[in-house]
Design a protein around this motif. Structure first.
Motif, PDB file in Angstrom:
ATOM      1  N   ASP A  62      -5.630 -36.002 -39.025  1.00 17.70           N
ATOM      2  CA  ASP A  62      -5.871 -36.069 -40.518  1.00 17.70           C
ATOM      3  C   ASP A  62      -5.991 -37.593 -40.650  1.00 17.70           C
ATOM      4  OD1 ASP A  62      -5.920 -33.609 -40.661  1.00 17.70           O
ATOM      5  OD2 ASP A  62      -3.969 -33.417 -41.421  1.00 17.70           O
ATOM      6  N   VAL A  63      -5.184 -38.542 -40.051  1.00 19.71           N
ATOM      7  CA  VAL A  63      -5.424 -40.045 -40.474  1.00 19.71           C
ATOM      8  C   VAL A  63      -6.688 -40.452 -39.841  1.00 19.71           C
ATOM      9  CG1 VAL A  63      -4.610 -42.199 -39.722  1.00 19.71           C
ATOM     10  CG2 VAL A  63      -2.890 -40.386 -40.523  1.00 19.71           C
ATOM     11  N   ILE A  64      -6.928 -39.957 -38.789  1.00 21.25           N
ATOM     12  CA  ILE A  64      -8.419 -40.552 -38.062  1.00 21.25           C
ATOM     13  C   ILE A  64      -9.655 -40.210 -39.107  1.00 21.25           C
ATOM     14  CG2 ILE A  64      -9.995 -40.190 -36.306  1.00 21.25           C
ATOM     15  CD1 ILE A  64      -7.598 -39.629 -34.557  1.00 21.25           C
ATOM     16  N   TYR A  65      -9.761 -38.891 -39.716  1.00 22.90           N
ATOM     17  CA  TYR A  65     -10.457 -38.330 -40.646  1.00 22.90           C
ATOM     18  C   TYR A  65     -10.237 -38.442 -41.840  1.00 22.90           C
ATOM     19  CZ  TYR A  65     -13.117 -37.038 -36.420  1.00 22.90           C
ATOM     20  OH  TYR A  65     -13.734 -36.809 -35.016  1.00 22.90           O
ATOM     21  N   ALA A  66      -9.216 -39.129 -42.247  1.00 20.40           N
ATOM     22  CA  ALA A  66      -8.922 -39.385 -43.807  1.00 20.40           C
ATOM     23  C   ALA A  66     -10.318 -40.063 -44.374  1.00 20.40           C
ATOM     24  CB  ALA A  66      -7.658 -40.008 -44.208  1.00 20.40           C
ATOM     25  N   PRO A  67     -10.815 -39.740 -45.452  1.00 22.00           N
ATOM     26  CA  PRO A  67     -11.730 -40.392 -45.906  1.00 22.00           C
ATOM     27  C   PRO A  67     -11.421 -41.705 -46.828  1.00 22.00           C
ATOM     28  CG  PRO A  67     -12.082 -38.132 -46.787  1.00 22.00           C
ATOM     29  CD  PRO A  67     -10.840 -38.522 -46.149  1.00 22.00           C
ATOM     30  N   SER A  68     -10.302 -41.855 -47.056  1.00 20.94           N
ATOM     31  CA  SER A  68      -9.767 -43.077 -47.686  1.00 20.94           C
ATOM     32  C   SER A  68      -9.608 -44.034 -46.703  1.00 20.94           C
ATOM     33  CB  SER A  68      -8.632 -42.856 -48.454  1.00 20.94           C
ATOM     34  OG  SER A  68      -7.374 -42.328 -47.609  1.00 20.94           O
ATOM     35  N   LEU A  69      -9.294 -43.692 -45.395  1.00 20.22           N
ATOM     36  CA  LEU A  69      -9.204 -44.587 -44.201  1.00 20.22           C
ATOM     37  C   LEU A  69     -10.411 -44.908 -43.273  1.00 20.22           C
ATOM     38  CD1 LEU A  69      -5.531 -43.326 -43.451  1.00 20.22           C
ATOM     39  CD2 LEU A  69      -6.048 -45.485 -44.572  1.00 20.22           C
ATOM     40  N   ARG A  70     -11.438 -44.121 -43.587  1.00 20.01           N
ATOM     41  CA  ARG A  70     -12.476 -44.138 -42.479  1.00 20.01           C
ATOM     42  C   ARG A  70     -12.968 -45.430 -42.319  1.00 20.01           C
ATOM     43  NH1 ARG A  70     -15.607 -39.628 -40.794  1.00 20.01           N
ATOM     44  NH2 ARG A  70     -16.919 -40.411 -39.230  1.00 20.01           N
ATOM     45  N   LYS A  71     -13.391 -46.254 -43.402  1.00 17.18           N
ATOM     46  CA  LYS A  71     -14.046 -47.450 -43.152  1.00 17.18           C
ATOM     47  C   LYS A  71     -13.122 -48.530 -42.424  1.00 17.18           C
ATOM     48  CE  LYS A  71     -17.279 -47.687 -47.071  1.00 17.18           C
ATOM     49  NZ  LYS A  71     -17.614 -48.300 -48.357  1.00 17.18           N
ATOM     50  N   GLU A  72     -12.145 -48.462 -42.797  1.00 17.77           N
ATOM     51  CA  GLU A  72     -10.732 -49.307 -42.158  1.00 17.77           C
ATOM     52  C   GLU A  72     -10.671 -49.030 -40.644  1.00 17.77           C
ATOM     53  OE1 GLU A  72      -6.391 -50.889 -42.899  1.00 17.77           O
ATOM     54  OE2 GLU A  72      -7.072 -49.556 -44.311  1.00 17.77           O
ATOM     55  N   ILE A  73     -10.918 -47.463 -40.283  1.00 22.23           N
ATOM     56  CA  ILE A  73     -10.648 -47.197 -38.773  1.00 22.23           C
ATOM     57  C   ILE A  73     -11.847 -47.715 -38.316  1.00 22.23           C
ATOM     58  CG2 ILE A  73     -10.501 -45.134 -37.132  1.00 22.23           C
ATOM     59  CD1 ILE A  73      -8.337 -44.045 -39.669  1.00 22.23           C
ATOM     60  N   GLU A  74     -13.026 -47.366 -38.666  1.00 24.15           N
ATOM     61  CA  GLU A  74     -14.315 -47.852 -37.953  1.00 24.15           C
ATOM     62  C   GLU A  74     -14.183 -49.318 -38.104  1.00 24.15           C
ATOM     63  OE1 GLU A  74     -17.257 -45.681 -40.243  1.00 24.15           O
ATOM     64  OE2 GLU A  74     -17.129 -44.026 -38.796  1.00 24.15           O
TER      65      GLU A  74
END
Length: 91
Positions: A62-74
């Protein structure tokens, strides 16, 4: 019950960059009940592997795919969609 979640994924940036971003967010993972066990570069590949311990293994996905975190993860270099997640029971 606690679980070990192992995540292997491809990187678009150097491992050192991703590792720095990953380490920076350790407090947020701890707050969610996710404890890091290790993180390593995969030899001979532009990839990384890490393992965490948690009672709620779905949180890792869920963290990997969280829309709110997506830009930061990428931005860290983690190529979302390349991950292979292995779930293990912890003794």
């Amino acid at each position: 019950m606690e679980y070990i979640v192992i995540v292997r994924f491809d990187l678009s940036k150097p491992f050192a960059h991703w590792a720095s971003c990953f380490d920076e967010h350790e407090p947020a993972r701890i707050e969610l009940g996710i404890t890091t066990l290790f993180r390593y570069a995969v030899i001979g590949q532009q990839a990384a592997i890490y393992a965490v311990r948690t009672a709620q293994p779905r949180l890792v996905h869920d963290v990997i795919y969280a829309p709110s975190l997506r830009k930061e993860i990428e931005a860290s270099g983690f190529i979302v969609g390349s991950e292979q997640i292995t779930l293990c029971e912890s003794e």
